[in-house]
Design a protein around this motif. Structure first.
Motif, short mmCIF file in Angstrom:
data_model
loop_
_atom_site.label_atom_id
_atom_site.label_comp_id
_atom_site.label_asym_id
_atom_site.label_seq_id
_atom_site.Cartn_x
_atom_site.Cartn_y
_atom_site.Cartn_z
N GLN A 165 28.58 36.75 41.45
CA GLN A 165 28.04 37.65 40.75
C GLN A 165 28.52 38.85 40.24
OE1 GLN A 165 24.73 36.91 39.42
NE2 GLN A 165 25.57 38.77 38.03
N ALA A 166 29.20 39.50 41.19
CA ALA A 166 30.32 40.55 40.83
C ALA A 166 31.36 40.20 39.79
CB ALA A 166 31.07 41.19 42.19
N MET A 167 31.71 38.95 39.99
CA MET A 167 32.76 38.40 39.01
C MET A 167 32.18 38.29 37.77
SD MET A 167 34.92 35.09 39.86
CE MET A 167 36.01 34.40 38.54
N ALA A 168 30.98 38.00 37.60
CA ALA A 168 30.26 37.46 36.15
C ALA A 168 29.90 38.93 35.52
CB ALA A 168 28.96 36.87 36.62
N ASP A 169 29.69 40.01 36.40
CA ASP A 169 29.30 41.21 35.81
C ASP A 169 30.57 41.79 35.23
OD1 ASP A 169 26.60 41.29 37.14
OD2 ASP A 169 27.17 42.28 38.84
N MET A 170 31.73 41.34 35.35
CA MET A 170 32.97 41.91 34.52
C MET A 170 32.94 41.56 33.17
SD MET A 170 35.68 41.38 37.69
CE MET A 170 37.09 41.94 36.93
N ILE A 171 32.25 40.24 32.93
CA ILE A 171 32.45 39.81 31.51
C ILE A 171 32.56 40.67 30.37
CG2 ILE A 171 31.45 37.84 29.93
CD1 ILE A 171 30.72 36.35 32.63
N THR A 172 31.44 41.45 30.27
CA THR A 172 31.15 42.34 29.05
C THR A 172 32.36 43.35 28.94
OG1 THR A 172 28.81 42.01 29.32
CG2 THR A 172 29.67 43.74 27.63
N GLU A 173 32.73 43.94 29.81
CA GLU A 173 33.89 44.82 29.89
C GLU A 173 35.33 44.03 29.43
OE1 GLU A 173 34.02 48.53 32.13
OE2 GLU A 173 32.41 47.78 33.08
N LEU A 174 35.54 43.01 30.09
CA LEU A 174 36.44 42.11 29.71
C LEU A 174 36.90 41.86 28.54
CD1 LEU A 174 36.85 39.95 33.18
CD2 LEU A 174 38.46 41.71 32.33
N ARG A 175 35.56 41.43 27.88
CA ARG A 175 35.52 41.06 26.56
C ARG A 175 35.95 42.08 25.72
NH1 ARG A 175 30.04 37.60 26.87
NH2 ARG A 175 30.86 35.48 26.70
N ASN A 176 35.61 43.56 25.97
CA ASN A 176 35.80 44.62 25.20
C ASN A 176 37.49 44.96 25.20
OD1 ASN A 176 33.19 44.95 24.70
ND2 ASN A 176 32.77 46.36 26.30
N LEU A 177 38.50 44.32 26.04
CA LEU A 177 39.78 44.61 26.04
C LEU A 177 40.23 44.38 24.82
CD1 LEU A 177 40.55 43.57 29.71
CD2 LEU A 177 40.53 45.76 28.87
N GLY A 178 39.57 43.26 24.07
CA GLY A 178 40.23 42.91 22.61
C GLY A 178 41.09 41.56 22.64
N ALA A 179 41.29 41.13 23.71
CA ALA A 179 42.03 39.58 23.48
C ALA A 179 40.83 38.63 23.21
CB ALA A 179 42.63 39.20 24.89
N LYS A 180 41.53 37.62 22.60
CA LYS A 180 40.55 36.53 21.88
C LYS A 180 39.88 35.87 23.17
CE LYS A 180 43.19 35.39 17.75
NZ LYS A 180 44.38 34.64 17.63
N ALA A 181 40.60 35.90 24.22
CA ALA A 181 39.97 35.03 25.46
C ALA A 181 40.42 35.85 26.59
CB ALA A 181 40.06 33.63 25.27
N VAL A 182 39.49 35.52 27.82
CA VAL A 182 40.00 35.88 29.04
C VAL A 182 39.63 35.02 29.92
CG1 VAL A 182 39.77 37.65 30.87
CG2 VAL A 182 39.45 38.43 28.58
N LEU A 183 40.81 34.41 30.82
CA LEU A 183 40.62 33.73 31.91
C LEU A 183 40.80 34.44 33.17
CD1 LEU A 183 40.36 30.68 33.15
CD2 LEU A 183 42.99 30.78 33.38
N LEU A 184 39.37 34.73 33.69
CA LEU A 184 39.37 35.57 35.12
C LEU A 184 39.25 34.45 36.10
CD1 LEU A 184 38.74 38.29 36.34
CD2 LEU A 184 36.41 37.90 36.02
N LYS A 185 40.41 34.62 37.08
CA LYS A 185 40.73 33.83 38.12
C LYS A 185 40.21 34.21 39.26
CE LYS A 185 45.23 34.55 37.34
NZ LYS A 185 46.57 34.54 37.15
N GLY A 186 39.34 33.23 39.83
CA GLY A 186 38.53 33.62 41.23
C GLY A 186 39.04 33.24 42.32
N GLY A 187 40.50 33.09 42.48
CA GLY A 187 41.29 32.62 43.73
C GLY A 187 40.98 33.65 44.78
N HIS A 188 40.87 34.62 44.55
CA HIS A 188 40.71 36.07 45.79
C HIS A 188 39.20 35.77 46.40
CE1 HIS A 188 44.54 37.51 43.90
NE2 HIS A 188 44.50 38.13 44.83
N LEU A 189 38.20 34.80 45.81
CA LEU A 189 37.13 34.82 46.64
C LEU A 189 37.09 33.78 47.66
CD1 LEU A 189 34.29 35.09 43.63
CD2 LEU A 189 35.33 36.78 45.34
N GLU A 190 38.07 34.15 48.65
CA GLU A 190 38.30 32.90 49.65
C GLU A 190 37.49 32.49 50.47
OE1 GLU A 190 41.70 34.70 51.80
OE2 GLU A 190 43.02 34.92 49.97
N LYS A 191 36.28 32.99 50.42
CA LYS A 191 35.00 32.55 51.21
C LYS A 191 34.60 31.18 50.43
CE LYS A 191 33.43 36.83 53.14
NZ LYS A 191 33.80 37.88 52.14
#
Length: 280
Positions: A165-191
């Protein structure tokens, strides 16, 4: 102008990696060249820093003199028909500016930026001023950027997410960085049982999922994935397909990592698992 051969029977897509050298061979330029080659493209490179590095960590970083970064980029772009560029470690603001300037000048078809900013230890590798330059100069030129969770958090100034959920909460601000797309990698959510990544475009969010593999040999995963995506883009795949193919490649390279016995720390993934399987 890039040289074109009269013999068009072989037209291998060319991918340029702009990144730091890893003397241990598991990450950086070395991982990029392996991944681009293993996925069927031709790799060329511009080295931004020389690291003294092995599976146990980084003991020294020597940034390449700015003039020499420029000369490497000019040499490659003026001769080779570079279709896609992957950008990894950029040591400081001045190198970021030079790379952005050359990308604008030579206009490769695709730009993949892996914003290497946070070490596995959690230490910031880029000064805050360089992060600002990265955000203003380079990220808006990118077709896709590939931050892991600590890097995504550093880019938008939030806490590192610990839940989906916290990962999903980042979506809007990541879009605002201006790249055409963002691949946000969830590998650190080790649980989580699966390693879930989010491909965030202007209007959609696509989840890419792979079963989590228990291995300590994960050195160079980010470099490898971003290079594979650049390679698949250069071969004519659309972003969604290139990302899915890249995710499949890195997942297999991690799954076969324990077939290698390299170093006494975090070893590399197995870039050439397919060739080795074919030789058995």
């Amino acid at each position: 102008m890039p040289h074109s051969s009269s013999n068009d029977t072989v037209n291998t897509p060319i991918v340029l990696t702009i990144a730091g050298s890893d003397s241990g061979g598991g990450a950086g330029i070395q991982a990029d060249i392996k991944a681009i080659s293993a996925t069927g493209s031709y790799a060329c490179s511009a080295i931004t820093a020389i690291t003294a590095q092995n599976t146990l960590g980084v003991s020294a970083i020597f940034p390449t003199p700015l003039e020499h970064v420029e000369k490497q980029l000019d040499a490659v772009f003026t001769d080779l028909n570079v279709v896609a560029v992957k950008v990894g470690m950029l040591a400081d603001s001045s190198i970021i500016k030079v790379v952005a300037e050359k990308i604008k000048r030579y206009s490769p078809k695709f730009l993949v930026v892996d914003p290497v900013m946070v070490a596995t230890s959690g230490d910031l590798l880029l000064e805050q001023s360089a992060i600002t330059t990265l955000k203003s100069e380079l990220l808006p030129l990118a077709d896709v950027i590939t931050p892991n969770l600590p890097e995504g958090a550093a880019l938008i100034g939030c806490d590192v997410p610990e839940t989906e959920q916290a990962m999903a909460d980042m979506i809007t601000e990541l879009r605002n960085l201006g790249a055409k797309a963002v691949l946000l990698k969830g590998g650190h959510l080790e649980k989580d049982q699966n390693s879930n990544d989010l491909l965030i475009t202007a209007n959609e969010v696509e989840q890419l999922s792979a079963k989590r593999v228990e291995t300590r040999n994960t050195h160079g995963t980010g470099c490898t994935l971003s290079s594979a995506i650049a390679s698949y883009l250069a071969q004519g795949n659309d972003l969604s397909s290139a990302t899915a193919l890249g995710k499949k490649y890195i997942s297999e390279a991690i799954a076969h990592a324990d077939e290698l016995n390299i170093g006494s720390g975090h070893g590399p993934v197995n870039h050439f698992y397919a060739i080795q399987a074919g030789n058995r």
